[in-house]
Design a protein around this motif. Sequence first.
Motif, PDB file in Angstrom:
ATOM      1  N   ALA A 125       0.833  -1.207   0.000  1.00  0.00           N
ATOM      2  CA  ALA A 125       0.000   0.000   0.000  1.00  0.00           C
ATOM      3  C   ALA A 125       0.864   1.252   0.000  1.00  0.00           C
ATOM      4  O   ALA A 125       0.561   2.238  -0.672  1.00  0.00           O
ATOM      5  CB  ALA A 125      -0.931  -0.010   1.213  1.00  0.00           C
ATOM      6  N   GLY A 126       1.977   1.217   0.760  1.00  0.00           N
ATOM      7  CA  GLY A 126       2.877   2.367   0.782  1.00  0.00           C
ATOM      8  C   GLY A 126       3.495   2.634  -0.579  1.00  0.00           C
ATOM      9  O   GLY A 126       3.609   3.783  -1.012  1.00  0.00           O
ATOM     10  N   LEU A 127       3.897   1.553  -1.279  1.00  0.00           N
ATOM     11  CA  LEU A 127       4.461   1.723  -2.622  1.00  0.00           C
ATOM     12  C   LEU A 127       3.420   2.283  -3.585  1.00  0.00           C
ATOM     13  O   LEU A 127       3.724   3.150  -4.416  1.00  0.00           O
ATOM     14  CB  LEU A 127       4.982   0.370  -3.135  1.00  0.00           C
ATOM     15  CG  LEU A 127       6.184  -0.215  -2.377  1.00  0.00           C
ATOM     16  CD1 LEU A 127       6.526  -1.598  -2.909  1.00  0.00           C
ATOM     17  CD2 LEU A 127       7.396   0.711  -2.482  1.00  0.00           C
ATOM     18  N   ALA A 128       2.184   1.782  -3.474  1.00  0.00           N
ATOM     19  CA  ALA A 128       1.116   2.277  -4.351  1.00  0.00           C
ATOM     20  C   ALA A 128       0.829   3.748  -4.088  1.00  0.00           C
ATOM     21  O   ALA A 128       0.584   4.530  -5.009  1.00  0.00           O
ATOM     22  CB  ALA A 128      -0.150   1.441  -4.152  1.00  0.00           C
ATOM     23  N   ILE A 129       0.871   4.138  -2.819  1.00  0.00           N
ATOM     24  CA  ILE A 129       0.622   5.540  -2.465  1.00  0.00           C
ATOM     25  C   ILE A 129       1.707   6.434  -3.055  1.00  0.00           C
ATOM     26  O   ILE A 129       1.430   7.507  -3.594  1.00  0.00           O
ATOM     27  CB  ILE A 129       0.559   5.687  -0.933  1.00  0.00           C
ATOM     28  CG1 ILE A 129      -0.703   5.009  -0.388  1.00  0.00           C
ATOM     29  CG2 ILE A 129       0.565   7.157  -0.523  1.00  0.00           C
ATOM     30  CD1 ILE A 129      -0.699   4.856   1.105  1.00  0.00           C
TER      31      ILE A 129
END
Length: 200
Positions: free
Chosen positions: A39-43
């Motif tokens: 999720a952090g990478l996608a954000i």
Amino acid sequence: MTKTRINLYDESLLPTRQRLNFTLLTQSVVAVLGILLLAGLAIGWQLSTVKTELNSARAESDRLGQQKQQLEAQLANHKADATLVAEVTELQDFLALKRQLLSELGNQQRFASGGYGSLMTDLASAADGNVWLERILVAEGELRFEGFAKAPTSVPLWVERLKHTQTLQGKQFSTMTMAREDGMPLGFILTSGALREEKP
């Protein structure tokens, strides 16, 4: 007359006691950490995309503003021309739409830089090992969580903890569905709005 009693009680008929599987608990924690990392990478990727679109829209808005000023100067120095007036009016409308787009992109950037990060932090703080997420969807302020739980009561308790976090304080969840497939933990889907409901 002799009476004979037959004892039909057998301890093997009692339900087996389920014990907490340490391996399953470890896998659940690793899965949650993996989801948070993805999720952090996608954000980060989404934030970079929004910034690029915002810079491009700003440059286009500046160019249109300069063109509008040039056309207005031509109008001031010449007699009004119907074609030129129509072109200026059309350009003004287009510029207004561009400014509206800039405002919308700015809102998305603020949410991407602050909202998602805060949401991930609050989800991590509410985790207790009894609920783990497989999928998180955020669309136009609405939320959808998909995952698994150790027991049916685990999900309502988890939702109650979410309502006391900073990001989800006062958030109302409209639907919650649960289902269990053979050999799988209890699956659930939790939505806060009009996101399409699917069977877990």
